[in-house]
Design a protein around this motif. Structure first.
Motif, mmCIF file in Angstrom:
data_model
loop_
_atom_site.group_PDB
_atom_site.id
_atom_site.type_symbol
_atom_site.label_atom_id
_atom_site.label_comp_id
_atom_site.label_asym_id
_atom_site.label_seq_id
_atom_site.Cartn_x
_atom_site.Cartn_y
_atom_site.Cartn_z
ATOM 1 N N ASN A 30 2.597 15.709 -14.774
ATOM 2 C CA ASN A 30 3.861 15.319 -14.149
ATOM 3 C C ASN A 30 3.742 15.275 -12.628
ATOM 4 O OD1 ASN A 30 5.203 15.205 -16.681
ATOM 5 N ND2 ASN A 30 5.528 17.426 -16.612
ATOM 6 N N THR A 31 2.644 14.738 -12.164
ATOM 7 C CA THR A 31 2.322 14.769 -10.745
ATOM 8 C C THR A 31 2.012 13.376 -10.220
ATOM 9 O OG1 THR A 31 1.467 17.034 -10.868
ATOM 10 C CG2 THR A 31 0.753 15.697 -9.005
ATOM 11 N N VAL A 32 2.505 13.095 -9.029
ATOM 12 C CA VAL A 32 2.192 11.862 -8.328
ATOM 13 C C VAL A 32 1.538 12.220 -6.999
ATOM 14 C CG1 VAL A 32 4.475 11.712 -7.246
ATOM 15 C CG2 VAL A 32 3.087 9.638 -7.531
ATOM 16 N N TYR A 33 0.589 11.396 -6.586
ATOM 17 C CA TYR A 33 -0.150 11.627 -5.360
ATOM 18 C C TYR A 33 -0.009 10.431 -4.428
ATOM 19 C CZ TYR A 33 -2.527 14.911 -8.497
ATOM 20 O OH TYR A 33 -2.813 15.891 -9.411
ATOM 21 N N LEU A 34 -0.172 10.693 -3.154
ATOM 22 C CA LEU A 34 -0.270 9.636 -2.163
ATOM 23 C C LEU A 34 -1.436 9.960 -1.248
ATOM 24 C CD1 LEU A 34 1.044 6.990 -1.113
ATOM 25 C CD2 LEU A 34 2.245 8.413 0.567
ATOM 26 N N GLN A 35 -2.512 9.206 -1.403
ATOM 27 C CA GLN A 35 -3.662 9.346 -0.531
ATOM 28 C C GLN A 35 -3.454 8.461 0.681
ATOM 29 O OE1 GLN A 35 -6.574 11.349 -0.849
ATOM 30 N NE2 GLN A 35 -6.798 10.668 1.268
ATOM 31 N N MET A 36 -3.429 9.061 1.849
ATOM 32 C CA MET A 36 -3.158 8.347 3.090
ATOM 33 C C MET A 36 -4.399 8.399 3.969
ATOM 34 S SD MET A 36 0.753 9.568 3.920
ATOM 35 C CE MET A 36 0.267 11.284 4.156
ATOM 36 N N ASN A 37 -4.989 7.246 4.214
ATOM 37 C CA ASN A 37 -6.163 7.130 5.064
ATOM 38 C C ASN A 37 -5.837 6.287 6.288
ATOM 39 O OD1 ASN A 37 -7.742 8.529 3.125
ATOM 40 N ND2 ASN A 37 -8.229 6.612 2.056
ATOM 41 N N SER A 38 -6.695 6.390 7.284
ATOM 42 C CA SER A 38 -6.538 5.613 8.521
ATOM 43 C C SER A 38 -5.124 5.727 9.074
ATOM 44 C CB SER A 38 -6.897 4.145 8.271
ATOM 45 O OG SER A 38 -8.220 4.015 7.800
ATOM 46 N N LEU A 39 -4.652 6.940 9.165
ATOM 47 C CA LEU A 39 -3.275 7.169 9.582
ATOM 48 C C LEU A 39 -3.037 6.737 11.022
ATOM 49 C CD1 LEU A 39 -2.721 10.548 7.780
ATOM 50 C CD2 LEU A 39 -1.225 8.554 7.559
ATOM 51 N N LYS A 40 -1.850 6.202 11.248
ATOM 52 C CA LYS A 40 -1.429 5.719 12.549
ATOM 53 C C LYS A 40 -0.215 6.506 13.018
ATOM 54 C CE LYS A 40 -2.712 0.997 11.197
ATOM 55 N NZ LYS A 40 -2.208 -0.393 11.020
ATOM 56 N N PRO A 41 0.021 6.557 14.325
ATOM 57 C CA PRO A 41 1.215 7.245 14.810
ATOM 58 C C PRO A 41 2.503 6.736 14.177
ATOM 59 C CG PRO A 41 -0.270 6.842 16.628
ATOM 60 C CD PRO A 41 -0.851 6.132 15.437
ATOM 61 N N GLU A 42 2.582 5.452 13.875
ATOM 62 C CA GLU A 42 3.779 4.897 13.274
ATOM 63 C C GLU A 42 3.987 5.338 11.831
ATOM 64 O OE1 GLU A 42 1.014 1.239 13.983
ATOM 65 O OE2 GLU A 42 1.355 3.214 14.885
ATOM 66 N N ASP A 43 3.014 6.020 11.255
ATOM 67 C CA ASP A 43 3.192 6.608 9.933
ATOM 68 C C ASP A 43 3.950 7.925 9.989
ATOM 69 O OD1 ASP A 43 1.765 4.575 8.492
ATOM 70 O OD2 ASP A 43 -0.121 5.495 9.141
ATOM 71 N N THR A 44 4.169 8.437 11.177
ATOM 72 C CA THR A 44 4.915 9.678 11.330
ATOM 73 C C THR A 44 6.312 9.533 10.731
ATOM 74 O OG1 THR A 44 3.715 10.345 13.321
ATOM 75 C CG2 THR A 44 5.898 11.291 12.989
ATOM 76 N N ALA A 45 6.662 10.442 9.846
ATOM 77 C CA ALA A 45 7.951 10.376 9.159
ATOM 78 C C ALA A 45 8.094 11.585 8.253
ATOM 79 C CB ALA A 45 8.060 9.094 8.325
ATOM 80 N N ILE A 46 9.292 11.731 7.712
ATOM 81 C CA ILE A 46 9.496 12.637 6.597
ATOM 82 C C ILE A 46 9.226 11.848 5.327
ATOM 83 C CG2 ILE A 46 11.095 14.165 5.400
ATOM 84 C CD1 ILE A 46 10.435 15.105 8.170
ATOM 85 N N TYR A 47 8.352 12.357 4.501
ATOM 86 C CA TYR A 47 7.981 11.690 3.262
ATOM 87 C C TYR A 47 8.655 12.383 2.090
ATOM 88 C CZ TYR A 47 4.515 8.776 5.557
ATOM 89 O OH TYR A 47 3.895 7.833 6.347
ATOM 90 N N TYR A 48 9.296 11.581 1.250
ATOM 91 C CA TYR A 48 10.040 12.087 0.113
ATOM 92 C C TYR A 48 9.448 11.576 -1.191
ATOM 93 C CZ TYR A 48 13.683 13.133 3.553
ATOM 94 O OH TYR A 48 14.390 13.603 4.631
ATOM 95 N N CYS A 49 9.345 12.458 -2.133
ATOM 96 C CA CYS A 49 8.927 12.110 -3.479
ATOM 97 C C CYS A 49 10.153 11.804 -4.329
ATOM 98 C CB CYS A 49 8.140 13.278 -4.090
ATOM 99 S SG CYS A 49 7.729 13.110 -5.833
ATOM 100 N N LYS A 50 10.067 10.785 -5.155
ATOM 101 C CA LYS A 50 11.144 10.458 -6.086
ATOM 102 C C LYS A 50 10.590 10.264 -7.486
ATOM 103 C CE LYS A 50 13.128 6.423 -6.716
ATOM 104 N NZ LYS A 50 13.933 5.164 -6.514
#
Length: 122
Positions: free
Chosen positions: A76-96
């Motif tokens: 019952n798990t979801v993942y988000l692999q985030m590579n090559s991160l940029k400053p504009e990726d800065t945010a609050i991330y929510y799982c749904k």
């Protein structure tokens, strides 16, 4: 009740990587679509990536080629692999998660995690 517990957020330098995890727990019949959203001050919450129970995926143009969503349905798990991160990726991330609570109804409800901060900064 249903709970979504997230982990993996934090501070990372531009070009770095993070992996977010979100696990659903509680009493429910089945989980359908799952996804990740993000929001910054003054903006609407936007879809980052989503995945269906069959494994079909969709992602925002801004993260294509950099982010990958996946799931482990048995956990019952979801993942988000985030590579090559940029400053504009800065945010609050929510799982749904779209969840059917009982076999007695076809109704599906959306459940949200508490949000986890991702800060991309040098």
């Amino acid at each position: 009740q249903v709970q979504l517990v997230e982990s993996g957020g934090g501070l990372v330098q531009p070009g770095g990587s993070l992996r977010l995890s979100c696990t659903a727990s509680g009493r429910f019949f089945s989980i359908y679509d799952m996804g990740w959203y993000r929001q910054t001050p003054g903006t609407q919450r936007e879809l980052v990536a989503a995945i269906t129970s069959d494994g079909s995926t969709n992602s925002a143009d801004s993260v294509k080629g950099r982010f990958t969503i996946s799931r482990d349905s048995a956990k019952n798990t979801v993942y988000l692999q985030m590579n090559s991160l940029k400053p504009e990726d800065t945010a609050i991330y929510y799982c749904k998660a779209q969840i059917r609570r009982s076999i007695a109804t076809i109704r599906r409800d959306d459940y949200w995690g508490q949000g986890t901060q991702v800060l991309v900064s040098s």
